[in-house]
Design an enzyme around this catalytic site. Structure first.
Site, PDB file in Angstrom:
ATOM      1  N   HIS A   1      11.176  38.381  40.950  1.00 48.08           N
ATOM      2  CA  HIS A   1      10.588  38.010  42.245  1.00 48.08           C
ATOM      3  C   HIS A   1       9.352  38.848  42.557  1.00 48.08           C
ATOM      4  CE1 HIS A   1      14.759  36.422  43.025  1.00 48.08           C
ATOM      5  NE2 HIS A   1      13.989  35.407  43.334  1.00 48.08           N
ATOM      6  N   ILE A   2       9.455  40.166  42.365  1.00 48.03           N
ATOM      7  CA  ILE A   2       8.341  41.040  42.740  1.00 48.03           C
ATOM      8  C   ILE A   2       7.253  41.008  41.676  1.00 48.03           C
ATOM      9  CG2 ILE A   2       7.662  43.419  43.255  1.00 48.03           C
ATOM     10  CD1 ILE A   2      10.557  43.819  44.308  1.00 48.03           C
TER      11      ILE A   2
ATOM     12  N   ASP B   1       9.470  41.200  29.782  1.00 48.78           N
ATOM     13  CA  ASP B   1      10.760  40.950  30.425  1.00 48.78           C
ATOM     14  C   ASP B   1      11.784  40.669  29.328  1.00 48.78           C
ATOM     15  OD1 ASP B   1      11.452  39.951  33.607  1.00 48.78           O
ATOM     16  OD2 ASP B   1      12.954  39.551  32.062  1.00 48.78           O
TER      17      ASP B   1
ATOM     18  N   ALA C   1       8.068  51.228  41.863  1.00 44.78           N
ATOM     19  CA  ALA C   1       8.645  50.913  43.177  1.00 44.78           C
ATOM     20  C   ALA C   1       9.939  50.133  42.956  1.00 44.78           C
ATOM     21  CB  ALA C   1       7.652  50.105  44.011  1.00 44.78           C
ATOM     22  N   SER C   2      10.629  50.440  41.817  1.00 47.51           N
ATOM     23  CA  SER C   2      11.882  49.700  41.567  1.00 47.51           C
ATOM     24  C   SER C   2      13.082  50.587  41.903  1.00 47.51           C
ATOM     25  CB  SER C   2      11.931  49.191  40.130  1.00 47.51           C
ATOM     26  OG  SER C   2      11.878  50.238  39.179  1.00 47.51           O
TER      27      SER C   2
ATOM     28  N   ASP D   1       7.583  55.331  44.566  1.00 53.52           N
ATOM     29  CA  ASP D   1       8.199  55.004  45.863  1.00 53.52           C
ATOM     30  C   ASP D   1       9.696  55.307  45.841  1.00 53.52           C
ATOM     31  OD1 ASP D   1       8.123  53.837  48.519  1.00 53.52           O
ATOM     32  OD2 ASP D   1       9.102  52.053  47.693  1.00 53.52           O
TER      33      ASP D   1
ATOM     34  N   GLU E   1      17.498  60.565  46.662  1.00 53.05           N
ATOM     35  CA  GLU E   1      16.694  60.340  47.866  1.00 53.05           C
ATOM     36  C   GLU E   1      17.442  60.898  49.074  1.00 53.05           C
ATOM     37  OE1 GLU E   1      15.687  56.154  48.000  1.00 53.05           O
ATOM     38  OE2 GLU E   1      14.601  56.270  46.084  1.00 53.05           O
TER      39      GLU E   1
ATOM     40  N   HIS F   1      10.343  55.496  49.650  1.00 56.79           N
ATOM     41  CA  HIS F   1      11.088  54.245  49.447  1.00 56.79           C
ATOM     42  C   HIS F   1      10.814  53.237  50.575  1.00 56.79           C
ATOM     43  CE1 HIS F   1      14.943  52.508  47.415  1.00 56.79           C
ATOM     44  NE2 HIS F   1      14.124  51.545  47.802  1.00 56.79           N
ATOM     45  N   ILE F   2       9.528  52.927  50.749  1.00 53.99           N
ATOM     46  CA  ILE F   2       9.128  52.016  51.827  1.00 53.99           C
ATOM     47  C   ILE F   2       8.574  50.697  51.305  1.00 53.99           C
ATOM     48  CG2 ILE F   2       8.620  53.732  53.634  1.00 53.99           C
ATOM     49  CD1 ILE F   2       5.595  53.401  52.568  1.00 53.99           C
TER      50      ILE F   2
HETATM   51  N1  LIG Z   1      10.770  49.984  46.627  1.00 54.93           N
HETATM   52  C1  LIG Z   1      11.424  49.129  47.352  1.00 54.93           C
HETATM   53  O1  LIG Z   1      11.525  49.260  48.569  1.00 54.93           O
HETATM   54  C2  LIG Z   1      12.046  47.938  46.702  1.00 54.93           C
HETATM   55  C3  LIG Z   1      12.110  46.743  47.431  1.00 54.93           C
HETATM   56  C4  LIG Z   1      12.659  45.638  46.809  1.00 54.93           C
HETATM   57  C5  LIG Z   1      13.176  45.722  45.524  1.00 54.93           C
HETATM   58  N2  LIG Z   1      13.129  46.892  44.868  1.00 54.93           N
HETATM   59  C6  LIG Z   1      13.651  46.996  43.509  1.00 54.93           C
HETATM   60  O2  LIG Z   1      12.753  46.318  42.643  1.00 54.93           O
HETATM   61  C7  LIG Z   1      13.445  45.880  41.479  1.00 54.93           C
HETATM   62  C8  LIG Z   1      13.014  44.483  41.101  1.00 54.93           C
HETATM   63  O3  LIG Z   1      13.285  43.583  42.145  1.00 54.93           O
HETATM   64  P1  LIG Z   1      13.093  42.004  41.952  1.00 54.93           P
HETATM   65  O4  LIG Z   1      13.488  41.392  43.231  1.00 54.93           O
HETATM   66  O5  LIG Z   1      11.796  41.666  41.373  1.00 54.93           O
HETATM   67  O6  LIG Z   1      14.238  41.739  40.882  1.00 54.93           O
HETATM   68  P2  LIG Z   1      14.439  40.425  40.009  1.00 54.93           P
HETATM   69  O7  LIG Z   1      15.879  40.415  39.658  1.00 54.93           O
HETATM   70  O8  LIG Z   1      13.854  39.239  40.670  1.00 54.93           O
HETATM   71  O9  LIG Z   1      13.566  40.733  38.704  1.00 54.93           O
HETATM   72  C9  LIG Z   1      13.897  41.741  37.793  1.00 54.93           C
HETATM   73  C10 LIG Z   1      13.383  41.327  36.441  1.00 54.93           C
HETATM   74  O10 LIG Z   1      13.608  42.405  35.543  1.00 54.93           O
HETATM   75  C11 LIG Z   1      13.996  41.866  34.303  1.00 54.93           C
HETATM   76  N3  LIG Z   1      14.654  42.894  33.513  1.00 54.93           N
HETATM   77  C12 LIG Z   1      15.932  43.348  33.603  1.00 54.93           C
HETATM   78  N4  LIG Z   1      16.153  44.327  32.705  1.00 54.93           N
HETATM   79  C13 LIG Z   1      14.989  44.501  32.043  1.00 54.93           C
HETATM   80  C14 LIG Z   1      14.596  45.356  31.003  1.00 54.93           C
HETATM   81  N5  LIG Z   1      15.440  46.239  30.447  1.00 54.93           N
HETATM   82  N6  LIG Z   1      13.321  45.256  30.543  1.00 54.93           N
HETATM   83  C15 LIG Z   1      12.459  44.357  31.076  1.00 54.93           C
HETATM   84  N7  LIG Z   1      12.798  43.503  32.065  1.00 54.93           N
HETATM   85  C16 LIG Z   1      14.036  43.584  32.545  1.00 54.93           C
HETATM   86  C17 LIG Z   1      14.863  40.700  34.669  1.00 54.93           C
HETATM   87  O11 LIG Z   1      14.995  39.783  33.610  1.00 54.93           O
HETATM   88  C18 LIG Z   1      14.098  40.122  35.861  1.00 54.93           C
HETATM   89  O12 LIG Z   1      13.184  39.140  35.476  1.00 54.93           O
HETATM   90  C19 LIG Z   1      14.921  46.048  41.821  1.00 54.93           C
HETATM   91  O13 LIG Z   1      15.369  47.256  41.260  1.00 54.93           O
HETATM   92  C20 LIG Z   1      14.947  46.233  43.301  1.00 54.93           C
HETATM   93  O14 LIG Z   1      16.049  46.928  43.741  1.00 54.93           O
HETATM   94  C21 LIG Z   1      12.560  48.013  45.425  1.00 54.93           C
HETATM   95  O1  LIG Z   2      15.617  49.146  52.420  1.00 52.63           O
HETATM   96  C1  LIG Z   2      16.095  49.821  51.507  1.00 52.63           C
HETATM   97  O2  LIG Z   2      16.736  50.857  51.675  1.00 52.63           O
HETATM   98  C2  LIG Z   2      15.977  49.345  50.056  1.00 52.63           C
HETATM   99  C3  LIG Z   2      14.721  48.569  49.775  1.00 52.63           C
HETATM  100  C4  LIG Z   2      14.648  48.085  48.353  1.00 52.63           C
HETATM  101  O3  LIG Z   2      14.788  49.109  47.436  1.00 52.63           O
HETATM  102  C5  LIG Z   2      15.585  46.968  48.038  1.00 52.63           C
HETATM  103  O4  LIG Z   2      16.403  47.096  47.123  1.00 52.63           O
HETATM  104  O5  LIG Z   2      15.465  45.939  48.690  1.00 52.63           O
END
Ligand SMILES: NC(=O)c1ccc[n+]([C@@H]2O[C@H](COP(=O)([O-])OP(=O)(O)OC[C@H]3O[C@@H](n4cnc5c(N)ncnc54)[C@H](O)[C@@H]3O)[C@@H](O)[C@H]2O)c1
Ligand SMILES: O=C(O)CC[C@@H](O)C(=O)O
Length: 470
Positions: A209-210, A229, A286-287, A312, A317, A348-349
């Site tokens: 998604h991201i 991926d 930011a994952s 991030d 944390e 983590h924002i």
């Molecule tokens: N910093 C923040 O505030 C914040 C906010 C939202 C999400 N996140 C984190 O961001 C990350 C991604 O979110 P998303 O919604 O895009 O997830 P998603 O599930 O939509 O996408 C993740 C992708 O990673 C791929 N993947 C899994 N293992 C892998 C590997 N070993 N090598 C390469 N690719 C791999 C998957 O196939 C998938 O396409 C999650 O960890 C989520 O928790 C952080």
């Molecule tokens: O809001 C949070 O604490 C987490 C945000 C982000 O890492 C998520 O997984 O959506």
């Protein structure tokens, strides 16, 4: 066996529902329905349906931690649930005390719901992760307890992608350092090793998604996009999927991680991966904090191999906001990292925008409410996804049975033997691994039958949990 008090609750509620006229005729006008009516549904809500409730709704207790958005509080209050709200996460001992009593808990990324904590949760029906990540919850153990877990899979994706775009430019232009200098009275007008992002290559690890949203934004800035991926994913725009992580690392000027926290992604970028990157390239994460080996990153920056980083998320944390919370005590490498040039650190924002938090509040609270009130598990991350259309407004003497059980042969035969003394209006069952979940609406159920149905289902061999709604 149900306790006399539980049976009493069930009977009282049934009595209210059948005799007092209020509940059966009541139509749910909660934000649940208005929000859900705007999105495609597997189960049609085109006509008004009977509002189901587990028991007196005042009895539903919800614990909300980590400053979950007010949109969620409003939805739960609108349902008459009892909401206990905390701005921060709770220390383990306090969490164990609080979780004993509640039917639902809402958390974000900081609260760990491990087996050790979950096993104290005697009344827990559902967990809401008001975020994307669910790695903080022991999902398998929750499912084994019959507890469904919901999250919000993409409400904050755009916010994260926008933050990363800002970070790419901030790193390329060393904006963090220039800003710190100005705050301390230093004028340092330089262009050395400051770059445009146009024409540079962005390497995205994890094109979900991201990652895919970011891909579109980066191309709008004139960047070339490569992504790696573990699954084959359709490229957006002119982005290209590469078949190895090394190829992405060799060719990218900026490398950004958007993968979940799993055993495979732990230290996905460590010393060998930094060595494989282009000289003077940048690293963004930011994952999740486990994905990057930060001590190795520190060494790569010190050696001049990596020209800057934006982080991030961190392995550890702080539990709440406050001065001094981000320290060597939390992560031993802290002082070394903050002393380096061109290092952007955020708390983590990535998903913390008004838009994202408000949407997450509505989405997750709606999912929880539908599960509590109707048993609908569609959207759960650890449970078989099951839904039944609603009951007609004028249907009386009807009970909805929600039966979670181990996925072994013969269970449905036993359950349907019990239910078949009544009229099974409709039922749907699905399984995921060892867990199966059955929803059934049965009619011709008199008040006196309820206790009997409950006791018989409760005595079945492979039962995990039962709820009866009416
Ligand atoms: N910093 C923040 O505030 C914040 C906010 C939202 C999400 N996140 C984190 O961001 C990350 C991604 O979110 P998303 O919604 O895009 O997830 P998603 O599930 O939509 O996408 C993740 C992708 O990673 C791929 N993947 C899994 N293992 C892998 C590997 N070993 N090598 C390469 N690719 C791999 C998957 O196939 C998938 O396409 C999650 O960890 C989520 O928790 C952080
Ligand atoms: O809001 C949070 O604490 C987490 C945000 C982000 O890492 C998520 O997984 O959506």
């Amino acid at each position: 066996m149900a306790t006399p008090q539980q049976i009493n609750n069930l009977q009282n509620s049934f009595q209210r529902a059948v005799n007092m006229g209020g509940s059966p005729g009541e139509v749910s006008t909660s934000p649940t329905q208005s929000f859900m009516s705007s999105i495609p549904r597997r189960v049609s809500l085109s006509k008004q349906t009977k509002a189901l409730k587990p028991f007196s709704t005042g009895d539903i207790k919800i614990l909300l931690l980590e400053n979950v958005n007010q949109t969620a509080v409003e939805i739960f209050n609108g349902q008459g649930y009892q909401v206990e709200y905390h701005k921060a996460s709770l220390p383990e001992e306090e969490l164990i005390e609080k979780i004993k009593d509640v039917h639902a808990i809402g958390i974000r990324s900081k609260t760990r719901l491990s087996e050790k904590i979950l096993k104290h949760a005697k009344n827990l029906v559902v967990v809401g992760c008001f975020c994307i990540g669910t790695n903080q919850v022991d999902l398998d153990y929750a499912a084994k307890m019959g507890v469904a877990v919901f999250n919000s899979p993409f409400s904050n994706s755009r916010s994260v992608a926008e933050l990363v775009i800002a970070e790419i430019i901030t790193l390329a232009r060393q904006l963090g350092d220039r800003s710190i200098e100005m705050h301390t009275g230093t004028w340092n007008k330089v262009s050395k090793k400051c770059w445009e992002v146009r024409g540079k290559t962005l390497g995205i690890i994890g094109y979900g998604h991201i990652g895919s949203q970011l891909s579109v934004l980066a191309e709008a800035f004139g960047m070339h996009v490569l992504y790696y991926d573990v699954i084959t994913i359709m490229a957006l725009g002119t982005a290209k999927q590469v078949s190895t992580l090394d190829e992405l690392l060799n060719k990218s000027d900026f490398v950004t991680c958007h993968v979940p926290a799993t055993a495979e992604t732990k230290n996905l970028l460590s010393a060998p991966q930094f060595a494989a990157m282009k000289d003077g390239s940048y690293v963004i994460n930011a994952s999740r904090g486990t994905v990057i080996d930060i001590p190795a990153l520190v060494q790569a920056i010190k050696a001049g191999k990596i020209a800057g980083t934006a982080l991030d998320v961190y392995p550890n944390e702080p539990a709440k906001n406050g001065a001094g919370a981000f320290s060597d005590e939390l992560n031993s490498w802290n002082s070394e990292l903050v002393s380096l040039p061109n290092v952007i650190l955020t708390p983590h924002i990535g998903g913390s925008t008004e838009e994202a938090q408000s949407a997450i509040g509505i989405e997750v609270a709606t999912g929880l409410t539908k599960y509590i009130n109707e048993g609908c598990s569609v959207g759960s991350v650890n449970f078989p996804e099951v839904a039944l259309r609603g009951l007609d407004l004028d249907q009386e003497n009807v009970v909805r049975v929600l039966y979670t059980h181990h996925n072994v042969p013969g269970v449905l035969k036993t359950v349907n033997n019990i239910l078949s003394n009544h009229n099974i209006e409709k039922q749907f069952s699905d399984s995921q691994g060892d867990i199966a979940y059955l929803m059934a609406d049965i009619s011709s159920v008199n008040q006196s039958d309820i206790k009997d149905i409950y006791d018989q289902l409760n005595a079945t061999e492979y039962k995990i949990s039962i709820r009866l709604l009416y």
